[in-house]
Design an enzyme around this catalytic site. Sequence first.
Site, PDB file in Angstrom:
ATOM      1  N   ASN A 206       7.409 -22.418  34.137  1.00 43.74           N
ATOM      2  CA  ASN A 206       8.738 -22.583  33.937  1.00 43.74           C
ATOM      3  C   ASN A 206       9.410 -23.077  35.482  1.00 43.74           C
ATOM      4  OD1 ASN A 206       9.906 -20.051  35.079  1.00 43.74           O
ATOM      5  ND2 ASN A 206       9.243 -19.477  32.919  1.00 43.74           N
ATOM      6  N   ASP A 275       7.960 -17.191  27.079  1.00 46.94           N
ATOM      7  CA  ASP A 275       8.060 -16.488  25.564  1.00 46.94           C
ATOM      8  C   ASP A 275       6.757 -16.808  25.078  1.00 46.94           C
ATOM      9  OD1 ASP A 275      10.645 -15.731  26.077  1.00 46.94           O
ATOM     10  OD2 ASP A 275      11.290 -17.596  25.856  1.00 46.94           O
ATOM     11  N   LYS A 285     -12.580 -26.478  31.749  1.00 47.74           N
ATOM     12  CA  LYS A 285     -11.491 -27.665  31.811  1.00 47.74           C
ATOM     13  C   LYS A 285     -11.737 -28.408  30.535  1.00 47.74           C
ATOM     14  CE  LYS A 285      -9.810 -31.493  34.492  1.00 47.74           C
ATOM     15  NZ  LYS A 285     -10.326 -32.454  35.263  1.00 47.74           N
ATOM     16  N   ASP A 302       8.191  -9.106  24.726  1.00 50.80           N
ATOM     17  CA  ASP A 302       9.378  -8.982  25.318  1.00 50.80           C
ATOM     18  C   ASP A 302       9.473  -7.811  26.339  1.00 50.80           C
ATOM     19  OD1 ASP A 302      11.859  -8.544  26.324  1.00 50.80           O
ATOM     20  OD2 ASP A 302      12.887 -10.003  24.449  1.00 50.80           O
ATOM     21  N   ILE A 303       9.156  -7.829  27.511  1.00 52.37           N
ATOM     22  CA  ILE A 303       9.138  -6.894  28.621  1.00 52.37           C
ATOM     23  C   ILE A 303      10.238  -5.906  28.544  1.00 52.37           C
ATOM     24  CG2 ILE A 303       8.621  -6.079  30.734  1.00 52.37           C
ATOM     25  CD1 ILE A 303       6.990  -8.777  31.192  1.00 52.37           C
ATOM     26  N   LYS A 333      22.699 -10.984  22.910  1.00 53.64           N
ATOM     27  CA  LYS A 333      20.956 -10.687  23.606  1.00 53.64           C
ATOM     28  C   LYS A 333      21.384  -9.298  23.878  1.00 53.64           C
ATOM     29  CE  LYS A 333      18.305 -14.295  25.595  1.00 53.64           C
ATOM     30  NZ  LYS A 333      18.071 -15.453  26.375  1.00 53.64           N
ATOM     31  N   LYS A 337      19.402  -6.063  22.570  1.00 53.37           N
ATOM     32  CA  LYS A 337      18.247  -5.068  23.246  1.00 53.37           C
ATOM     33  C   LYS A 337      18.902  -3.684  23.689  1.00 53.37           C
ATOM     34  CE  LYS A 337      15.886  -9.243  24.938  1.00 53.37           C
ATOM     35  NZ  LYS A 337      15.069 -10.199  25.902  1.00 53.37           N
TER      36      LYS A 337
END
Length: 394
Positions: A206, A275, A285, A302-303, A333, A337
């Site tokens: 990302n 994710d 390759k 999910d750490i 969220k 959590k």
Amino acid sequence: MLAGKQIVLGVAGGIAAYKSAELARLLVKAGAAVQVVMTRSATRFVGPLTFQALTGNPVWLDETASEDAMPHIRLGRGQELILVAPATADLIARLAQGRADDLLTQTCLARECPLWVVPAMNRQMWQNPATQRNLQQLRDDGIRIVGPAEGEQACGETGPGRMTEPQDIVQELLAAMQPGVLAGQRVLVTAGPTIERIDPVRALTNFSSGRMGYAVAQAAVEAGAEVTLVSGPTCLQAPAGLDMVRVESASGMFAAVMERVKDCDIFISVAAVADFRPAVTSPEKIKKDAAPASIALLPNADILAHVAALPAPPFCVGFAAETSRLVEHGEAKRRAKRLPLLVVNQAQQALGSPDNELLLLDDRGEHLFARTDKLSAARQLIAHIAQMLKPPVT
Ligand SMILES: Cc1cc2nc3c(=O)[nH]c(=O)nc-3n(C[C@H](O)[C@H](O)[C@H](O)COP(=O)(O)O)c2cc1C
């Protein structure tokens, strides 16, 4: 208040060099032992004798350096700080490149102590992209930039670039030398993106630059914490004074965090952890003509959720990049959590950008910090965390 502190004051060749004499006077008055290093062009603006008289020490110049064995190494050792004020555009450029073409830059390069740089220049020199690029490089290298102030300039123009006033520099110095708000706390920070390999040359990743997480880690070090930074792949240099752990993938980051989390008091999850990862990583390759029509994905652990769900979790702070309805998504969220604090930012404006606008969500509600550079935003966040950790007044 600076009794017993040794400070090297570097003076470069700008009009504001005259203000530096007042700075030297204030530092000495506060109890510091000050050694002044002047660039050749600084001596065109102010005489070394002024600094010698104010500090009670001979001034270091390129010419006198040859009379001493290794002054450039010795000067940066055992010091509390090297403070360069004023720092010219040229000196900033040389520091950004790691050049060592005079005694002051050599001393900065060979230092074992923090370096603070106080820029002073015409507003257009300040705003020039080349200067801003160089300053960003200094920040990335863990160097603190003080100011500049805005206002009337010696050249008759008005704008940003004035040297911060000497008394304000001394105030900032005194504040930085107070016992930090996180003294005695062990902080674990994650930063950067993760890379999930498809084959040996291709990957899913990302746009995270790692800047926000590195800034949070640096701000925690400044606040006196013992800091470990677990970072995905970035181009950034590790901030000084912390324990650096480099990882590549989400599973590597998970393992590095789980190994260290029992030894931390505060966990700040800034990393943009992927994710998903490819269900299969090809050891060879993948040939162009054998390209799969689609790539099957598996979810990564999910750490943050894992850490927050530990039987005795540290104080957990999450970061969420959202593209819309920040408060609604962020609060959902945070509750899912069970985090005491979640920092939400607008994904499009935060990822890869040098500055950020943070929205903090906690049990007391929403706290919005105005858009600023990431290190300043990180310092505000650390101050907020320290405030939350303070025992309630009874
Ligand atoms: C009158 C005069 C004033 C100057 N003022 C500044 C200044 O305020 N800021 C700056 O970055 N450069 C200023 N310069 C340019 C620097 O002196 C020049 O870049 C010099 O090479 C800097 O050397 P140093 O960084 O080794 O001290 C000025 C030059 C002159 C002639």
